[in-house]
Design a protein around this motif. Structure first.
Motif, PDB file in Angstrom:
ATOM      1  N   UNK A 187     -13.785  -3.022   8.698  1.00 37.84           N
ATOM      2  CA  UNK A 187     -14.775  -3.275   7.656  1.00 37.84           C
ATOM      3  C   UNK A 187     -14.377  -4.491   6.828  1.00 37.84           C
ATOM      4  N   UNK A 188     -15.375  -5.120   6.225  1.00 34.24           N
ATOM      5  CA  UNK A 188     -15.140  -6.176   5.244  1.00 34.24           C
ATOM      6  C   UNK A 188     -14.945  -5.502   3.891  1.00 34.24           C
ATOM      7  N   UNK A 189     -13.789  -5.698   3.262  1.00 33.41           N
ATOM      8  CA  UNK A 189     -13.424  -4.946   2.071  1.00 33.41           C
ATOM      9  C   UNK A 189     -12.996  -5.879   0.957  1.00 33.41           C
ATOM     10  N   UNK A 190     -13.484  -5.593  -0.249  1.00 33.67           N
ATOM     11  CA  UNK A 190     -13.080  -6.300  -1.464  1.00 33.67           C
ATOM     12  C   UNK A 190     -12.441  -5.279  -2.396  1.00 33.67           C
ATOM     13  N   UNK A 191     -11.222  -5.528  -2.824  1.00 27.67           N
ATOM     14  CA  UNK A 191     -10.543  -4.649  -3.763  1.00 27.67           C
ATOM     15  C   UNK A 191     -10.508  -5.294  -5.132  1.00 27.67           C
ATOM     16  N   UNK A 192     -10.981  -4.577  -6.152  1.00 30.80           N
ATOM     17  CA  UNK A 192     -11.057  -5.102  -7.520  1.00 30.80           C
ATOM     18  C   UNK A 192     -10.222  -4.214  -8.428  1.00 30.80           C
ATOM     19  N   UNK A 193      -9.336  -4.815  -9.216  1.00 24.16           N
ATOM     20  CA  UNK A 193      -8.529  -4.016 -10.141  1.00 24.16           C
ATOM     21  C   UNK A 193      -8.040  -4.901 -11.288  1.00 24.16           C
ATOM     22  N   UNK A 194      -7.975  -4.339 -12.516  1.00 25.85           N
ATOM     23  CA  UNK A 194      -7.512  -5.123 -13.664  1.00 25.85           C
ATOM     24  C   UNK A 194      -6.001  -5.186 -13.803  1.00 25.85           C
ATOM     25  N   UNK A 195      -5.266  -4.406 -13.007  1.00 25.53           N
ATOM     26  CA  UNK A 195      -3.806  -4.356 -13.131  1.00 25.53           C
ATOM     27  C   UNK A 195      -3.165  -5.260 -12.091  1.00 25.53           C
ATOM     28  N   UNK A 196      -2.636  -6.391 -12.530  1.00 27.40           N
ATOM     29  CA  UNK A 196      -2.037  -7.349 -11.604  1.00 27.40           C
ATOM     30  C   UNK A 196      -0.852  -6.748 -10.863  1.00 27.40           C
ATOM     31  N   UNK A 197      -0.074  -5.900 -11.534  1.00 27.56           N
ATOM     32  CA  UNK A 197       1.094  -5.299 -10.893  1.00 27.56           C
ATOM     33  C   UNK A 197       0.687  -4.412  -9.728  1.00 27.56           C
ATOM     34  N   UNK A 198      -0.398  -3.656  -9.887  1.00 31.43           N
ATOM     35  CA  UNK A 198      -0.881  -2.816  -8.794  1.00 31.43           C
ATOM     36  C   UNK A 198      -1.377  -3.666  -7.629  1.00 31.43           C
ATOM     37  N   UNK A 199      -2.062  -4.759  -7.938  1.00 33.96           N
ATOM     38  CA  UNK A 199      -2.529  -5.650  -6.872  1.00 33.96           C
ATOM     39  C   UNK A 199      -1.366  -6.294  -6.137  1.00 33.96           C
ATOM     40  N   UNK A 200      -0.271  -6.575  -6.836  1.00 43.72           N
ATOM     41  CA  UNK A 200       0.920  -7.114  -6.159  1.00 43.72           C
ATOM     42  C   UNK A 200       1.437  -6.121  -5.125  1.00 43.72           C
ATOM     43  N   UNK A 201       1.445  -4.843  -5.481  1.00 46.26           N
ATOM     44  CA  UNK A 201       1.859  -3.813  -4.522  1.00 46.26           C
ATOM     45  C   UNK A 201       0.883  -3.774  -3.358  1.00 46.26           C
ATOM     46  N   UNK A 202      -0.407  -3.840  -3.659  1.00 51.01           N
ATOM     47  CA  UNK A 202      -1.429  -3.798  -2.608  1.00 51.01           C
ATOM     48  C   UNK A 202      -1.279  -4.965  -1.638  1.00 51.01           C
ATOM     49  N   UNK A 203      -1.077  -6.145  -2.169  1.00 49.92           N
ATOM     50  CA  UNK A 203      -0.999  -7.342  -1.321  1.00 49.92           C
ATOM     51  C   UNK A 203       0.211  -7.337  -0.405  1.00 49.92           C
ATOM     52  N   UNK A 204       1.221  -6.547  -0.730  1.00 49.26           N
ATOM     53  CA  UNK A 204       2.442  -6.497   0.079  1.00 49.26           C
ATOM     54  C   UNK A 204       2.344  -5.513   1.238  1.00 49.26           C
ATOM     55  N   UNK A 205       1.259  -4.758   1.327  1.00 47.46           N
ATOM     56  CA  UNK A 205       1.128  -3.741   2.363  1.00 47.46           C
ATOM     57  C   UNK A 205       0.703  -4.354   3.694  1.00 47.46           C
ATOM     58  N   UNK A 206       1.153  -3.773   4.796  1.00 47.98           N
ATOM     59  CA  UNK A 206       0.684  -4.257   6.104  1.00 47.98           C
ATOM     60  C   UNK A 206      -0.832  -4.195   6.195  1.00 47.98           C
ATOM     61  N   UNK A 207      -1.432  -5.267   6.650  1.00 51.08           N
ATOM     62  CA  UNK A 207      -2.881  -5.327   6.776  1.00 51.08           C
ATOM     63  C   UNK A 207      -3.589  -5.788   5.522  1.00 51.08           C
ATOM     64  N   UNK A 208      -2.843  -6.048   4.442  1.00 51.66           N
ATOM     65  CA  UNK A 208      -3.473  -6.444   3.181  1.00 51.66           C
ATOM     66  C   UNK A 208      -4.180  -7.785   3.280  1.00 51.66           C
ATOM     67  N   UNK A 209      -3.767  -8.609   4.246  1.00 49.36           N
ATOM     68  CA  UNK A 209      -4.408  -9.913   4.393  1.00 49.36           C
ATOM     69  C   UNK A 209      -5.843  -9.799   4.884  1.00 49.36           C
ATOM     70  N   UNK A 210      -6.245  -8.616   5.324  1.00 46.67           N
ATOM     71  CA  UNK A 210      -7.621  -8.406   5.765  1.00 46.67           C
ATOM     72  C   UNK A 210      -8.564  -8.105   4.606  1.00 46.67           C
ATOM     73  N   UNK A 211      -7.989  -7.865   3.416  1.00 48.65           N
ATOM     74  CA  UNK A 211      -8.759  -7.496   2.229  1.00 48.65           C
ATOM     75  C   UNK A 211      -8.883  -8.696   1.296  1.00 48.65           C
ATOM     76  N   UNK A 212     -10.034  -8.849   0.664  1.00 49.07           N
ATOM     77  CA  UNK A 212     -10.197  -9.826  -0.410  1.00 49.07           C
ATOM     78  C   UNK A 212      -9.870  -9.132  -1.722  1.00 49.07           C
ATOM     79  N   UNK A 213      -8.843  -9.616  -2.420  1.00 46.74           N
ATOM     80  CA  UNK A 213      -8.387  -8.976  -3.655  1.00 46.74           C
ATOM     81  C   UNK A 213      -8.890  -9.761  -4.859  1.00 46.74           C
ATOM     82  N   UNK A 214      -9.429  -9.060  -5.845  1.00 48.27           N
ATOM     83  CA  UNK A 214      -9.922  -9.687  -7.072  1.00 48.27           C
ATOM     84  C   UNK A 214      -9.230  -9.041  -8.256  1.00 48.27           C
ATOM     85  N   UNK A 215      -8.552  -9.864  -9.048  1.00 50.44           N
ATOM     86  CA  UNK A 215      -7.922  -9.370 -10.280  1.00 50.44           C
ATOM     87  C   UNK A 215      -8.968  -9.429 -11.387  1.00 50.44           C
ATOM     88  N   UNK A 216      -9.466  -8.269 -11.781  1.00 47.75           N
ATOM     89  CA  UNK A 216     -10.492  -8.220 -12.813  1.00 47.75           C
ATOM     90  C   UNK A 216     -10.909  -6.786 -13.044  1.00 47.75           C
TER      91      UNK A 216
END
Length: 252
Positions: A61-90
């Motif tokens: 699936x095409x997935x966009x993850x949105x979250x206001x916590x930059x620290x949580x997004x840092x954890x998310x971006x480090x996960x295997x397969x995270x490059x398939x997700x578009x991450x938005x800090x907001x």
């Protein structure tokens, strides 16, 4: 919108979130709903450490993850397969900037209850409405206030083994019940360091939620029980109002 709680925004605590909440079988129901509704483009609003977003992206699936916590997004971006997700800090209104429109927006866990004021809730739902295609879906869960489950939320000092071999001691106490708001405070002690986080959730009953969604141009198509907390939560399946209303039964 208020600042994210320390459990999500403090890098030391965000790094431990998946350790303490390692059973994410609750997400099976959401993955099933995404498949049931035939969604191919999904926005995970309040995605946190990205467990659902990465899972759905791994299913093609095409997935966009949105979250206001930059620290949580840092954890998310480090996960295997995270490059398939578009991450938005907001925060949630940032979802309204997503283009092209999505088939479905989802809020899991307690995300729908962090909007303490009516204005914040309306801003979030308006943004999600904007981000969805005509007749797109908004799916989220919320705890039922009549169950009063906060009476069971206190956790005495409990030892938890960390992946690096250290021991953490965690606690949680409900500090204030002034309905519709419930506030609780948690601590994590590792060695001699104590990490604190205070959270407040707003409890809206089913009628209030349905009325608010109607006012934001959503039709509530179905309300289900949360399989991981039977009798304690509602899972709402709401559809962006545009043209003929389409019941779930016609999609399956």
């Amino acid at each position: 919108m208020r600042e994210p709680d320390a459990i999500f925004a403090d890098p030391r605590q965000a790094a431990l979130y998946d350790v303490f909440d390692d059973d994410r079988s609750d997400l099976d129901a959401y993955a099933a709903i995404v498949a049931e509704l035939g969604a191919r483009r999904v926005i995970d609003v309040g995605c946190g450490t990205g467990t659902l977003a990465v899972r759905l992206a791994g299913e093609g699936l095409s997935v966009i993850g949105v979250d206001p916590a930059a620290a949580s997004l840092d954890v998310a971006r480090a996960k295997p397969g995270a490059d398939l997700v578009t991450w938005i800090h907001g925060d949630a209104p940032a979802a309204g900037e997503v283009r092209p429109p999505a088939d479905l927006a989802v809020m899991t866990g307690n995300v729908a209850q962090v909007f303490l004021s009516d204005d914040d809730w309306c801003a979030a739902t308006d943004a999600i409405h904007t981000a969805l295609r005509p007749q797109g879906w908004f799916v989220f869960e919320t705890r039922r206030p009549e169950v009063r489950d906060w009476l069971n939320w206190n956790i005495p000092p409990t030892r938890v083994a960390l992946p690096d071999g250290r021991i953490a001691v965690v606690t949680r106490s409900v500090t204030d019940v002034s309905l519709p708001l419930v506030t609780f405070r948690g601590s994590t002690t590792i060695d001699d360091e104590v990490l604190w986080s205070t959270s407040t959730l707003r409890f809206r009953d089913r009628h209030e939620i349905e009325r608010s969604l109607d006012g934001r141009e959503f039709d509530v198509i179905d309300v289900r029980d949360a399989p991981d907390r039977p009798g304690k939560e509602h899972v709402f399946l709401a559809q962006r109002r545009e043209g003929k209303r389409q019941p779930v039964s016609e999609l399956t």
